[in-house]
Design an enzyme around this catalytic site. Structure first.
Site: not given
Ligand code: GLN
Length: 469
Positions: A67, A142, A166
Protein backbone atom coordinates in the site's frame (compact mmCIF):
# COMPACT_ATOMS: atom_id res chain seq x y z
CA UNK A 1 -3.83 -22.34 -14.51
CA UNK A 2 -1.43 -19.38 -14.64
CA UNK A 3 1.42 -19.21 -12.14
CA UNK A 4 0.15 -15.82 -10.92
CA UNK A 5 -3.06 -17.53 -9.77
CA UNK A 6 -1.20 -19.69 -7.24
CA UNK A 7 -1.03 -18.92 -3.53
CA UNK A 8 2.32 -18.14 -1.89
CA UNK A 9 2.38 -21.51 -0.09
CA UNK A 10 1.76 -23.37 -3.36
CA UNK A 11 4.59 -21.41 -4.99
CA UNK A 12 6.92 -22.13 -2.05
CA UNK A 13 6.14 -25.86 -2.34
CA UNK A 14 6.95 -25.75 -6.04
CA UNK A 15 10.18 -23.82 -5.41
CA UNK A 16 11.18 -26.50 -2.92
CA UNK A 17 10.39 -29.26 -5.42
CA UNK A 18 12.40 -27.34 -8.04
CA UNK A 19 9.35 -27.16 -10.30
CA UNK A 20 9.27 -23.38 -10.41
CA UNK A 21 11.76 -20.53 -10.57
CA UNK A 22 11.46 -17.05 -9.10
CA UNK A 23 11.84 -15.48 -12.54
CA UNK A 24 8.81 -17.42 -13.83
CA UNK A 25 6.64 -16.34 -10.93
CA UNK A 26 7.61 -12.69 -11.36
CA UNK A 27 7.17 -13.01 -15.14
CA UNK A 28 3.66 -14.35 -14.72
CA UNK A 29 2.67 -11.57 -12.33
CA UNK A 30 4.09 -8.89 -14.66
CA UNK A 31 2.29 -10.43 -17.61
CA UNK A 32 -0.98 -10.29 -15.69
CA UNK A 33 -0.29 -6.64 -14.86
CA UNK A 34 0.30 -5.81 -18.51
CA UNK A 35 -3.01 -7.49 -19.39
CA UNK A 36 -5.34 -6.16 -16.72
CA UNK A 37 -3.84 -3.06 -15.14
CA UNK A 38 -5.47 -0.75 -17.71
CA UNK A 39 -8.89 -1.97 -16.48
CA UNK A 40 -8.24 -2.55 -12.77
CA UNK A 41 -5.61 0.09 -11.94
CA UNK A 42 -4.51 -1.60 -8.73
CA UNK A 43 -1.19 0.21 -8.62
CA UNK A 44 -0.13 3.79 -8.02
CA UNK A 45 3.29 2.76 -9.27
CA UNK A 46 4.79 -0.50 -10.57
CA UNK A 47 8.48 -0.77 -9.75
CA UNK A 48 10.96 -1.56 -12.46
CA UNK A 49 12.57 -4.89 -11.66
CA UNK A 50 15.68 -5.21 -9.57
CA UNK A 51 17.89 -8.27 -9.63
CA UNK A 52 15.77 -11.22 -8.53
CA UNK A 53 16.86 -13.41 -5.64
CA UNK A 54 16.99 -17.19 -6.16
CA UNK A 55 15.11 -19.54 -3.85
CA UNK A 56 17.57 -20.99 -1.34
CA UNK A 57 15.36 -23.20 0.79
CA UNK A 58 14.99 -20.60 3.54
CA UNK A 59 13.94 -17.35 1.89
CA UNK A 60 10.43 -16.44 0.72
CA UNK A 61 10.80 -14.76 -2.70
CA UNK A 62 7.15 -13.94 -3.32
CA UNK A 63 5.92 -10.91 -5.33
CA UNK A 64 4.07 -8.53 -3.02
CA UNK A 65 2.09 -5.29 -3.50
CA UNK A 66 2.63 -2.62 -0.83
CA UNK A 67 0.00 0.00 0.00
CA UNK A 68 1.23 3.47 -0.91
CA UNK A 69 1.31 4.64 2.74
CA UNK A 70 4.08 2.21 3.77
CA UNK A 71 7.58 3.61 3.24
CA UNK A 72 9.98 1.73 0.98
CA UNK A 73 13.38 3.43 1.00
CA UNK A 74 14.25 5.39 -2.15
CA UNK A 75 10.78 5.00 -3.68
CA UNK A 76 8.06 7.60 -4.07
CA UNK A 77 5.58 6.96 -1.22
CA UNK A 78 2.63 9.31 -1.55
CA UNK A 79 -0.49 8.01 0.25
CA UNK A 80 -2.01 8.69 -3.17
CA UNK A 81 -2.12 12.38 -2.30
CA UNK A 82 -0.90 15.28 -4.41
CA UNK A 83 0.66 16.78 -1.30
CA UNK A 84 3.22 13.94 -1.14
CA UNK A 85 4.05 13.95 -4.85
CA UNK A 86 7.82 13.49 -5.24
CA UNK A 87 8.28 12.47 -1.61
CA UNK A 88 10.99 9.82 -1.64
CA UNK A 89 10.98 7.70 1.51
CA UNK A 90 14.34 8.12 3.29
CA UNK A 91 14.02 4.80 5.15
CA UNK A 92 12.20 1.47 5.15
CA UNK A 93 9.17 0.80 7.33
CA UNK A 94 9.96 -1.98 9.80
CA UNK A 95 7.66 -4.39 7.92
CA UNK A 96 9.53 -3.60 4.69
CA UNK A 97 12.88 -4.32 6.34
CA UNK A 98 11.51 -7.68 7.51
CA UNK A 99 10.17 -8.47 4.05
CA UNK A 100 13.50 -7.55 2.44
CA UNK A 101 15.24 -9.95 4.82
CA UNK A 102 12.84 -12.68 3.79
CA UNK A 103 13.63 -12.15 0.10
CA UNK A 104 10.30 -10.56 -0.87
CA UNK A 105 9.92 -9.03 -4.33
CA UNK A 106 8.20 -5.65 -4.29
CA UNK A 107 5.94 -5.34 -7.32
CA UNK A 108 4.79 -1.80 -6.67
CA UNK A 109 2.95 0.65 -4.48
CA UNK A 110 -0.74 -0.19 -4.48
CA UNK A 111 -3.45 2.40 -5.04
CA UNK A 112 -5.49 3.62 -2.06
CA UNK A 113 -7.90 6.32 -0.94
CA UNK A 114 -5.98 9.53 -0.27
CA UNK A 115 -4.34 9.14 3.15
CA UNK A 116 -6.52 6.01 3.65
CA UNK A 117 -9.66 8.15 4.03
CA UNK A 118 -12.44 6.17 2.41
CA UNK A 119 -14.11 2.88 1.64
CA UNK A 120 -13.91 2.81 -2.15
CA UNK A 121 -10.41 3.80 -3.41
CA UNK A 122 -12.06 6.57 -5.43
CA UNK A 123 -10.26 9.46 -3.71
CA UNK A 124 -6.76 8.53 -4.91
CA UNK A 125 -4.98 11.34 -6.78
CA UNK A 126 -4.14 8.70 -9.40
CA UNK A 127 -7.80 7.88 -10.10
CA UNK A 128 -9.92 4.95 -8.88
CA UNK A 129 -9.20 1.21 -8.76
CA UNK A 130 -11.89 -1.11 -10.15
CA UNK A 131 -13.13 -4.39 -8.71
CA UNK A 132 -11.71 -7.36 -10.68
CA UNK A 133 -15.03 -9.21 -10.28
CA UNK A 134 -17.04 -6.40 -11.88
CA UNK A 135 -15.28 -3.39 -13.37
CA UNK A 136 -18.27 -1.13 -12.82
CA UNK A 137 -17.87 -1.58 -9.05
CA UNK A 138 -15.44 -0.35 -6.40
CA UNK A 139 -12.90 -2.73 -4.85
CA UNK A 140 -13.66 -1.28 -1.40
CA UNK A 141 -11.15 0.83 0.46
CA UNK A 142 -8.99 2.24 1.53
CA UNK A 143 -6.61 -0.64 0.67
CA UNK A 144 -8.57 -1.25 -2.56
CA UNK A 145 -5.43 -1.41 -4.71
CA UNK A 146 -3.87 -4.08 -2.49
CA UNK A 147 -7.04 -6.21 -2.48
CA UNK A 148 -7.64 -5.81 -6.23
CA UNK A 149 -3.99 -6.67 -6.99
CA UNK A 150 -4.33 -9.97 -5.10
CA UNK A 151 -7.80 -10.78 -6.45
CA UNK A 152 -6.70 -9.92 -10.01
CA UNK A 153 -3.47 -11.97 -9.76
CA UNK A 154 -1.37 -8.82 -10.16
CA UNK A 155 0.49 -9.79 -6.97
CA UNK A 156 0.66 -13.02 -4.99
CA UNK A 157 0.02 -11.24 -1.71
CA UNK A 158 -0.17 -7.67 -0.41
CA UNK A 159 0.08 -5.40 2.60
CA UNK A 160 -2.70 -3.02 3.52
CA UNK A 161 -3.45 -0.85 6.53
CA UNK A 162 -6.63 -0.86 8.59
CA UNK A 163 -7.80 2.08 10.70
CA UNK A 164 -11.54 1.43 10.52
CA UNK A 165 -11.86 -1.52 8.15
CA UNK A 166 -9.50 -0.69 5.30
CA UNK A 167 -8.02 -4.19 5.04
CA UNK A 168 -11.15 -6.24 5.80
CA UNK A 169 -13.77 -4.41 3.73
CA UNK A 170 -11.79 -4.42 0.44
CA UNK A 171 -10.83 -8.05 1.14
CA UNK A 172 -14.56 -8.85 1.46
CA UNK A 173 -15.46 -6.93 -1.72
CA UNK A 174 -12.66 -8.59 -3.71
CA UNK A 175 -13.10 -12.16 -2.41
CA UNK A 176 -9.74 -12.45 -0.62
CA UNK A 177 -8.55 -12.83 2.98
CA UNK A 178 -7.69 -9.69 4.99
CA UNK A 179 -6.42 -9.55 8.56
CA UNK A 180 -6.27 -6.58 10.89
CA UNK A 181 -3.90 -7.72 13.63
CA UNK A 182 -4.20 -6.73 17.29
CA UNK A 183 -3.13 -3.12 17.88
CA UNK A 184 0.59 -3.31 18.69
CA UNK A 185 1.19 -6.69 17.03
CA UNK A 186 2.74 -5.29 13.83
CA UNK A 187 5.08 -2.30 13.92
CA UNK A 188 3.69 0.99 12.59
CA UNK A 189 7.19 2.43 12.13
CA UNK A 190 7.27 3.77 8.56
CA UNK A 191 3.50 3.64 8.09
CA UNK A 192 2.40 7.20 7.31
CA UNK A 193 -0.01 7.87 10.16
CA UNK A 194 -3.75 8.40 9.70
CA UNK A 195 -5.09 7.80 13.25
CA UNK A 196 -2.22 6.58 15.38
CA UNK A 197 -4.32 4.87 18.06
CA UNK A 198 -6.21 2.81 15.45
CA UNK A 199 -3.84 2.12 12.53
CA UNK A 200 -2.48 -1.39 11.95
CA UNK A 201 -0.66 -2.92 8.97
CA UNK A 202 -1.83 -6.38 7.92
CA UNK A 203 -1.82 -9.04 5.19
CA UNK A 204 -4.18 -9.35 2.21
CA UNK A 205 -3.87 -12.84 0.71
CA UNK A 206 -5.66 -15.48 -1.33
CA UNK A 207 -6.18 -17.82 1.59
CA UNK A 208 -5.79 -18.25 5.35
CA UNK A 209 -2.50 -20.18 5.11
CA UNK A 210 -0.88 -17.29 3.24
CA UNK A 211 -2.20 -14.86 5.84
CA UNK A 212 -0.45 -16.85 8.59
CA UNK A 213 2.77 -17.07 6.53
CA UNK A 214 2.83 -13.32 5.91
CA UNK A 215 2.10 -12.61 9.59
CA UNK A 216 5.13 -14.75 10.48
CA UNK A 217 7.25 -12.33 8.46
CA UNK A 218 5.82 -8.95 9.52
CA UNK A 219 4.71 -9.27 13.15
CA UNK A 220 6.74 -8.81 16.31
CA UNK A 221 7.96 -6.27 18.84
CA UNK A 222 9.73 -3.19 17.49
CA UNK A 223 11.48 -0.70 19.78
CA UNK A 224 11.09 1.91 17.00
CA UNK A 225 7.31 1.96 17.57
CA UNK A 226 6.47 3.01 21.13
CA UNK A 227 3.02 1.39 20.84
CA UNK A 228 4.45 -1.95 19.72
CA UNK A 229 3.59 -4.76 22.14
CA UNK A 230 6.44 -6.69 23.71
CA UNK A 231 4.71 -10.08 23.68
CA UNK A 232 5.84 -13.49 22.39
CA UNK A 233 5.55 -13.81 18.63
CA UNK A 234 4.05 -17.19 17.73
CA UNK A 235 4.50 -19.32 14.62
CA UNK A 236 1.06 -18.60 13.20
CA UNK A 237 1.13 -21.57 10.85
CA UNK A 238 0.84 -23.85 13.91
CA UNK A 239 -2.71 -22.53 14.28
CA UNK A 240 -3.71 -23.88 10.86
CA UNK A 241 -5.60 -26.87 12.23
CA UNK A 242 -8.84 -28.26 10.90
CA UNK A 243 -10.59 -28.39 14.23
CA UNK A 244 -12.95 -26.04 16.05
CA UNK A 245 -14.38 -28.58 18.49
CA UNK A 246 -15.34 -26.96 21.75
CA UNK A 247 -14.72 -23.40 20.56
CA UNK A 248 -17.43 -21.00 21.67
CA UNK A 249 -18.42 -18.40 19.10
CA UNK A 250 -20.72 -15.43 19.71
CA UNK A 251 -23.20 -13.93 17.28
CA UNK A 252 -23.89 -10.33 18.34
CA UNK A 253 -27.56 -9.58 17.87
CA UNK A 254 -26.83 -5.91 17.10
CA UNK A 255 -24.87 -6.91 13.96
CA UNK A 256 -27.66 -8.80 12.20
CA UNK A 257 -29.94 -5.88 11.72
CA UNK A 258 -32.04 -3.87 9.34
CA UNK A 259 -29.96 -2.54 6.45
CA UNK A 260 -27.98 -5.76 6.27
CA UNK A 261 -28.29 -7.17 2.76
CA UNK A 262 -30.33 -10.39 2.77
CA UNK A 263 -27.83 -12.31 0.63
CA UNK A 264 -24.94 -11.27 2.89
CA UNK A 265 -26.89 -12.45 5.91
CA UNK A 266 -27.72 -15.79 4.31
CA UNK A 267 -24.10 -16.53 3.36
CA UNK A 268 -22.79 -15.60 6.80
CA UNK A 269 -25.42 -17.83 8.44
CA UNK A 270 -24.47 -20.68 6.07
CA UNK A 271 -20.88 -20.34 7.33
CA UNK A 272 -22.15 -20.44 10.90
CA UNK A 273 -24.01 -23.69 10.17
CA UNK A 274 -20.90 -25.18 8.61
CA UNK A 275 -18.75 -24.29 11.62
CA UNK A 276 -21.46 -25.71 13.87
CA UNK A 277 -21.26 -28.99 11.99
CA UNK A 278 -17.49 -28.95 12.63
CA UNK A 279 -18.09 -28.80 16.37
CA UNK A 280 -18.10 -25.08 17.25
CA UNK A 281 -20.72 -23.95 19.75
CA UNK A 282 -22.66 -20.80 18.95
CA UNK A 283 -24.55 -18.43 21.21
CA UNK A 284 -26.21 -15.09 20.83
CA UNK A 285 -24.36 -12.27 22.56
CA UNK A 286 -24.92 -8.54 22.92
CA UNK A 287 -22.53 -5.70 22.12
CA UNK A 288 -24.92 -2.87 22.97
CA UNK A 289 -22.53 0.05 22.40
CA UNK A 290 -21.43 -1.01 18.90
CA UNK A 291 -24.29 1.07 17.51
CA UNK A 292 -22.24 4.14 18.48
CA UNK A 293 -19.10 2.86 16.75
CA UNK A 294 -19.46 4.89 13.54
CA UNK A 295 -20.12 8.15 15.36
CA UNK A 296 -17.32 7.46 17.82
CA UNK A 297 -14.87 6.39 15.10
CA UNK A 298 -15.48 9.47 12.96
CA UNK A 299 -14.76 11.73 15.97
CA UNK A 300 -11.63 9.93 17.18
CA UNK A 301 -10.18 9.12 13.74
CA UNK A 302 -10.68 12.61 12.29
CA UNK A 303 -9.25 14.25 15.43
CA UNK A 304 -6.08 12.17 15.15
CA UNK A 305 -5.95 12.67 11.38
CA UNK A 306 -6.18 16.46 11.65
CA UNK A 307 -3.26 16.39 14.06
CA UNK A 308 -1.17 13.93 12.01
CA UNK A 309 -1.74 15.83 8.77
CA UNK A 310 -0.52 19.06 10.32
CA UNK A 311 3.01 18.12 9.29
CA UNK A 312 2.27 18.49 5.58
CA UNK A 313 2.88 22.18 5.12
CA UNK A 314 5.11 22.45 2.07
CA UNK A 315 8.28 22.74 4.13
CA UNK A 316 9.52 19.22 4.81
CA UNK A 317 7.72 16.88 2.44
CA UNK A 318 6.47 16.71 -1.12
CA UNK A 319 4.52 19.53 -2.72
CA UNK A 320 5.21 23.23 -2.12
CA UNK A 321 3.13 26.03 -3.65
CA UNK A 322 5.26 28.24 -5.88
CA UNK A 323 5.81 31.88 -4.86
CA UNK A 324 3.89 33.04 -7.95
CA UNK A 325 0.83 31.13 -6.68
CA UNK A 326 0.89 32.66 -3.20
CA UNK A 327 -0.99 35.93 -2.76
CA UNK A 328 1.29 37.47 -0.16
CA UNK A 329 4.68 35.98 0.32
CA UNK A 330 4.54 35.26 4.01
CA UNK A 331 4.99 31.77 5.45
CA UNK A 332 1.36 31.21 6.47
CA UNK A 333 0.18 32.00 2.93
CA UNK A 334 2.60 29.42 1.59
CA UNK A 335 1.26 26.81 4.05
CA UNK A 336 -2.33 27.60 3.13
CA UNK A 337 -1.82 27.55 -0.60
CA UNK A 338 0.18 24.30 -0.42
CA UNK A 339 -2.49 22.59 1.66
CA UNK A 340 -5.28 23.93 -0.54
CA UNK A 341 -3.58 22.57 -3.67
CA UNK A 342 -2.28 19.36 -2.12
CA UNK A 343 -5.25 17.87 -0.25
CA UNK A 344 -8.37 16.49 -1.94
CA UNK A 345 -11.93 17.16 -0.73
CA UNK A 346 -12.24 14.19 1.64
CA UNK A 347 -8.91 15.01 3.31
CA UNK A 348 -10.03 18.61 3.76
CA UNK A 349 -13.36 17.44 5.19
CA UNK A 350 -11.58 15.25 7.75
CA UNK A 351 -9.10 17.94 8.74
CA UNK A 352 -11.98 20.35 9.35
CA UNK A 353 -14.04 17.81 11.33
CA UNK A 354 -11.06 16.81 13.46
CA UNK A 355 -9.90 20.36 14.11
CA UNK A 356 -13.44 21.26 15.17
CA UNK A 357 -13.81 18.44 17.70
CA UNK A 358 -10.36 19.18 19.17
CA UNK A 359 -10.93 22.94 19.48
CA UNK A 360 -11.16 24.19 23.05
CA UNK A 361 -14.88 24.97 22.98
CA UNK A 362 -15.90 21.55 21.67
CA UNK A 363 -13.21 19.24 23.03
CA UNK A 364 -15.29 17.99 26.00
CA UNK A 365 -18.49 17.66 24.01
CA UNK A 366 -16.99 15.72 21.09
CA UNK A 367 -13.46 14.37 21.45
CA UNK A 368 -13.57 13.57 25.18
CA UNK A 369 -17.07 12.10 24.82
CA UNK A 370 -15.79 10.06 21.88
CA UNK A 371 -13.01 8.61 24.03
CA UNK A 372 -15.51 7.62 26.74
CA UNK A 373 -17.78 5.90 24.23
CA UNK A 374 -14.73 4.12 22.82
CA UNK A 375 -14.06 2.66 26.29
CA UNK A 376 -17.66 1.46 26.56
CA UNK A 377 -17.43 -0.24 23.16
CA UNK A 378 -14.25 -1.97 24.30
CA UNK A 379 -15.84 -3.02 27.61
CA UNK A 380 -18.65 -4.76 25.68
CA UNK A 381 -15.98 -6.90 23.97
CA UNK A 382 -14.16 -7.60 27.26
CA UNK A 383 -17.44 -8.86 28.70
CA UNK A 384 -18.28 -10.93 25.61
CA UNK A 385 -14.86 -12.60 25.60
CA UNK A 386 -15.50 -13.89 29.12
CA UNK A 387 -18.15 -16.11 27.52
CA UNK A 388 -16.89 -16.78 23.99
CA UNK A 389 -13.57 -17.35 22.20
CA UNK A 390 -14.53 -15.52 19.03
CA UNK A 391 -17.29 -13.43 17.46
CA UNK A 392 -18.67 -13.77 13.94
CA UNK A 393 -20.37 -11.01 11.93
CA UNK A 394 -20.60 -9.93 8.31
CA UNK A 395 -17.58 -7.82 7.25
CA UNK A 396 -19.70 -5.25 5.41
CA UNK A 397 -23.46 -4.73 5.19
CA UNK A 398 -23.54 -5.10 1.37
CA UNK A 399 -21.48 -6.38 -1.53
CA UNK A 400 -19.31 -4.00 -3.62
CA UNK A 401 -21.22 -0.90 -4.72
CA UNK A 402 -20.95 0.93 -8.04
CA UNK A 403 -18.25 3.48 -8.76
CA UNK A 404 -19.60 6.96 -8.06
CA UNK A 405 -22.58 5.65 -6.09
CA UNK A 406 -21.53 7.11 -2.73
CA UNK A 407 -19.01 9.77 -3.75
CA UNK A 408 -21.39 12.66 -3.16
CA UNK A 409 -22.80 11.23 0.04
CA UNK A 410 -20.03 10.96 2.68
CA UNK A 411 -22.41 9.74 5.38
CA UNK A 412 -23.55 6.74 3.37
CA UNK A 413 -19.86 6.01 2.60
CA UNK A 414 -19.09 6.18 6.35
CA UNK A 415 -21.99 3.83 7.22
CA UNK A 416 -20.25 1.10 5.26
CA UNK A 417 -17.78 0.79 8.15
CA UNK A 418 -20.47 -0.20 10.64
CA UNK A 419 -19.16 -3.73 11.34
CA UNK A 420 -15.43 -3.07 11.03
CA UNK A 421 -14.77 0.03 13.18
CA UNK A 422 -15.54 -1.65 16.55
CA UNK A 423 -12.44 -3.89 16.29
CA UNK A 424 -10.17 -0.87 15.70
CA UNK A 425 -11.73 1.10 18.55
CA UNK A 426 -11.20 -1.93 20.84
CA UNK A 427 -7.74 -2.87 19.51
CA UNK A 428 -8.75 -6.50 18.90
CA UNK A 429 -7.73 -8.66 15.90
CA UNK A 430 -10.27 -9.32 13.13
CA UNK A 431 -10.14 -11.19 9.85
CA UNK A 432 -12.35 -11.19 6.76
CA UNK A 433 -12.71 -14.47 4.89
CA UNK A 434 -14.62 -15.09 1.64
CA UNK A 435 -17.88 -16.94 2.34
CA UNK A 436 -19.53 -17.14 -1.06
CA UNK A 437 -21.09 -14.98 -3.72
CA UNK A 438 -24.26 -13.00 -4.28
CA UNK A 439 -26.56 -13.92 -7.18
CA UNK A 440 -24.78 -11.38 -9.37
CA UNK A 441 -21.40 -13.02 -8.65
CA UNK A 442 -20.03 -10.52 -6.14
CA UNK A 443 -17.92 -11.85 -3.25
CA UNK A 444 -19.21 -11.76 0.34
CA UNK A 445 -16.98 -11.58 3.43
CA UNK A 446 -17.31 -13.13 6.86
CA UNK A 447 -15.67 -11.31 9.78
CA UNK A 448 -14.21 -13.17 12.77
CA UNK A 449 -12.99 -11.22 15.82
CA UNK A 450 -11.06 -12.51 18.84
CA UNK A 451 -9.39 -11.38 22.06
CA UNK A 452 -6.26 -9.22 21.90
CA UNK A 453 -3.31 -11.28 20.60
CA UNK A 454 -5.54 -14.25 19.73
CA UNK A 455 -4.84 -14.12 15.98
CA UNK A 456 -4.30 -17.87 16.24
CA UNK A 457 -7.98 -18.36 17.09
CA UNK A 458 -8.89 -16.45 13.91
CA UNK A 459 -6.58 -18.63 11.83
CA UNK A 460 -7.92 -21.81 13.39
CA UNK A 461 -11.55 -20.93 12.70
CA UNK A 462 -10.77 -19.47 9.28
CA UNK A 463 -8.73 -22.48 8.23
CA UNK A 464 -11.34 -24.97 9.40
CA UNK A 465 -14.00 -23.09 7.48
CA UNK A 466 -11.91 -22.79 4.34
CA UNK A 467 -10.97 -26.49 4.32
CA UNK A 468 -14.54 -27.72 4.87
CA UNK A 469 -16.43 -25.54 2.42
N1 GLN B 1 -13.44 3.62 5.67
C1 GLN B 1 -12.84 4.08 6.89
C2 GLN B 1 -12.53 5.56 6.78
O1 GLN B 1 -12.85 6.12 5.80
C3 GLN B 1 -11.66 3.28 7.24
C4 GLN B 1 -10.41 3.73 6.62
C5 GLN B 1 -9.22 2.92 7.04
O2 GLN B 1 -9.34 1.89 7.72
N2 GLN B 1 -8.06 3.42 6.71
O3 GLN B 1 -11.99 6.16 7.66
Amino acid sequence: MKIAQLTAHEILDQYAAQQLKVVDVVGSVLEQISQSEKDIHAYAQVFSGDKLPAFNGKNIPIPIAIKDNICIKDTETTCCSKILKNFIAPYDATVIGKLKQSGAIFVGHANMDEFAFGSSTETSCYGPTRNPWDLSRVPGGSSGGSAAAVAGNEAIWALGSDTGGSIRQPAAYCGVVGLKPTYGRVSRFGLIAFASSLDQIGPITKDVTDSALLMNIISGYDPKDSTSANVPNPDYTKALVKNVKGLKIGLPKEYFIEGLDAEVKTKVMDAVLLLKSCGAEFKEISLPHSKFAIACYYIVATAEASSNLGRFDGVQYGLRAQPSQVRKTNLVDMYEETRDQGFGNEAKRRIMLGTYSLSSGYYDAYYLKGLKVRTMIKMDFDRAFEEVDAIITPTAPTTAFKLGEKMNDPISMYLNDIFTTPANLSGIPAISIPCGFSKNRLPIGLQIMAKPFAEETLFRIGYTYEQNR
